[in-house]
Design a protein around this motif. Structure first.
Motif, mmCIF file in Angstrom:
data_model
loop_
_atom_site.group_PDB
_atom_site.id
_atom_site.type_symbol
_atom_site.label_atom_id
_atom_site.label_comp_id
_atom_site.label_asym_id
_atom_site.label_seq_id
_atom_site.Cartn_x
_atom_site.Cartn_y
_atom_site.Cartn_z
ATOM 1 N N GLU A 34 42.818 37.078 41.320
ATOM 2 C CA GLU A 34 43.246 38.321 41.972
ATOM 3 C C GLU A 34 42.436 38.573 43.247
ATOM 4 O O GLU A 34 42.992 38.950 44.291
ATOM 5 N N TYR A 35 41.123 38.377 43.167
ATOM 6 C CA TYR A 35 40.303 38.539 44.374
ATOM 7 C C TYR A 35 40.649 37.481 45.422
ATOM 8 O O TYR A 35 40.694 37.760 46.621
ATOM 9 N N GLY A 36 40.897 36.251 44.962
ATOM 10 C CA GLY A 36 41.243 35.184 45.889
ATOM 11 C C GLY A 36 42.526 35.483 46.651
ATOM 12 O O GLY A 36 42.592 35.311 47.878
ATOM 13 N N ILE A 37 43.542 35.946 45.946
ATOM 14 C CA ILE A 37 44.824 36.274 46.584
ATOM 15 C C ILE A 37 44.659 37.444 47.540
ATOM 16 O O ILE A 37 45.225 37.459 48.649
ATOM 17 N N LEU A 38 43.857 38.443 47.134
ATOM 18 C CA LEU A 38 43.642 39.608 47.988
ATOM 19 C C LEU A 38 42.935 39.222 49.282
ATOM 20 O O LEU A 38 43.358 39.613 50.379
ATOM 21 N N VAL A 39 41.871 38.434 49.180
ATOM 22 C CA VAL A 39 41.120 38.049 50.378
ATOM 23 C C VAL A 39 41.972 37.160 51.282
ATOM 24 O O VAL A 39 41.958 37.303 52.505
ATOM 25 N N ARG A 40 42.732 36.256 50.687
ATOM 26 C CA ARG A 40 43.602 35.397 51.496
ATOM 27 C C ARG A 40 44.661 36.222 52.223
ATOM 28 O O ARG A 40 45.029 35.904 53.360
ATOM 29 N N SER A 41 45.131 37.298 51.586
ATOM 30 C CA SER A 41 46.118 38.162 52.246
ATOM 31 C C SER A 41 45.492 38.895 53.432
ATOM 32 O O SER A 41 46.165 39.140 54.448
ATOM 33 N N LEU A 42 44.208 39.241 53.320
ATOM 34 C CA LEU A 42 43.513 39.871 54.447
ATOM 35 C C LEU A 42 43.422 38.901 55.621
ATOM 36 O O LEU A 42 43.626 39.283 56.782
ATOM 37 N N PHE A 43 43.112 37.646 55.311
ATOM 38 C CA PHE A 43 43.062 36.621 56.353
ATOM 39 C C PHE A 43 44.433 36.453 56.999
ATOM 40 O O PHE A 43 44.559 36.347 58.221
ATOM 41 N N ALA A 44 45.465 36.419 56.160
ATOM 42 C CA ALA A 44 46.822 36.218 56.672
ATOM 43 C C ALA A 44 47.238 37.361 57.592
ATOM 44 O O ALA A 44 47.940 37.140 58.597
ATOM 45 N N SER A 45 46.795 38.584 57.278
ATOM 46 C CA SER A 45 47.167 39.734 58.112
ATOM 47 C C SER A 45 46.580 39.630 59.517
ATOM 48 O O SER A 45 47.075 40.263 60.450
ATOM 49 N N CYS A 46 45.528 38.830 59.663
ATOM 50 C CA CYS A 46 44.894 38.634 60.975
ATOM 51 C C CYS A 46 45.189 37.246 61.533
ATOM 52 O O CYS A 46 44.588 36.842 62.539
ATOM 53 N N SER A 47 46.075 36.523 60.854
ATOM 54 C CA SER A 47 46.465 35.167 61.280
ATOM 55 C C SER A 47 45.270 34.223 61.379
ATOM 56 O O SER A 47 45.157 33.429 62.331
ATOM 57 N N ILE A 48 44.370 34.315 60.395
ATOM 58 C CA ILE A 48 43.191 33.457 60.354
ATOM 59 C C ILE A 48 43.330 32.499 59.175
ATOM 60 O O ILE A 48 43.471 32.946 58.031
ATOM 61 N N PRO A 49 43.307 31.192 59.389
ATOM 62 C CA PRO A 49 43.407 30.233 58.283
ATOM 63 C C PRO A 49 42.157 30.301 57.393
ATOM 64 O O PRO A 49 41.033 30.319 57.907
#
Length: 254
Positions: free
Chosen positions: A38-53
């Motif tokens: 759950e934390y992994g998906i949440l943090v990855r979504s934050l990265f995606a919102s800023c277009s950061i791989p």
């Protein structure tokens, strides 16, 4: 890139650094029940919102005052970012000598703040952190962590008032126009706001009185800017002090 985690009892603040530059920062709720996925998906979504791989992250450092989450975040780091995180704790080089009766009792966040504060502003120094608890930390001219005070934070104090007084509802924590308020909402705001302003003034005064020199006072945390506007005891508001400290500690260890 370096990803830093400041894990508090109420919120987790994340910062993404490219060398010494803070590129992005986020604040999410601390949830002891969340799994690594759950934390992994949440943090990855934050990265995606800023277009950061997420693959750009090469290292991770974590400061936590919530022990149950440490294994969860370690698993998340390895699974979703392919890196082993550095946890701030015993054995980690900080550059700060801790003059506490039992150094292991000092919260990681307080040490991280001391590291950043001394690096940026030198000493003597007083650091006020408005988190779940409000902490007051003293750092000597030589960069020694001398100790400090811990008080209930603004949020949990206000929550206790709401939950234990049946006729009082939740209010926004803002600066009211008057201390002699004419309605219940403003009366609560006056008591909470000016009460904490008075607490900060008195504790900072006493701590400075017990230290040599003329300590510089730095405030950080969610309510720092709000309280600082009403007191001349605070010299600087640094909202990213803890994130900066995590970056510095990583650099000193890696």
């Amino acid at each position: 890139m370096l990803l830093v985690f400041d894990v508090g009892n109420t919120n987790i603040v994340l910062g993404l650094y490219s060398k010494k530059k803070l590129l992005e920062n986020w604040r999410i709720s601390t949830d002891r029940g969340c799994t690594a996925d759950e934390y992994g998906i949440l943090v990855r979504s934050l990265f995606a919102s800023c277009s950061i791989p997420t693959g750009e992250v090469r290292a991770m450092v974590i400061s936590s005052v919530v022990p149950p989450l440490m294994s969860t975040l370690e698993e998340m780091s390895k699974k979703y970012f392919k890196v082993a995180p550095l946890f701030v704790g015993p054995g980690v080089k900080t550059g700060i000598a801790i003059k506490y009766d039992n150094p292991k009792e000092v919260g990681a966040d307080r040490i991280v703040n001391a590291v950043a504060g001394y690096e940026l502003y030198r000493g003597p120094l007083v650091i006020v952190d408005f988190g779940t608890a409000t902490t007051f930390c003293a750092v000597s001219e030589k960069g020694e962590y001398l100790g400090g005070a811990i008080a209930p934070g603004i949020g949990i104090s206000a929550e206790a008032l709401f939950s234990r007084a049946a006729k009082l509802s939740r209010v926004d924590i803002v600066k009211p126009e008057l201390a002699i308020a004419k309605n219940t909402v403003n009366s609560m705001q006056a008591g909470i706001f000016y009460g904490f302003v008075g607490q900060v003034k008195e504790l900072v005064r006493r701590i400075k009185q017990e230290m040599s020199g003329n300590p510089y006072v730095v405030a950080t945390g969610g309510f720092a800017a709000l309280i600082a506007q009403e007191t001349d005891n605070i010299d600087k508001v640094d909202p990213f002090l803890t994130l900066t400290g995590l970056r510095i500690i990583y650099e000193r260890n890696c």
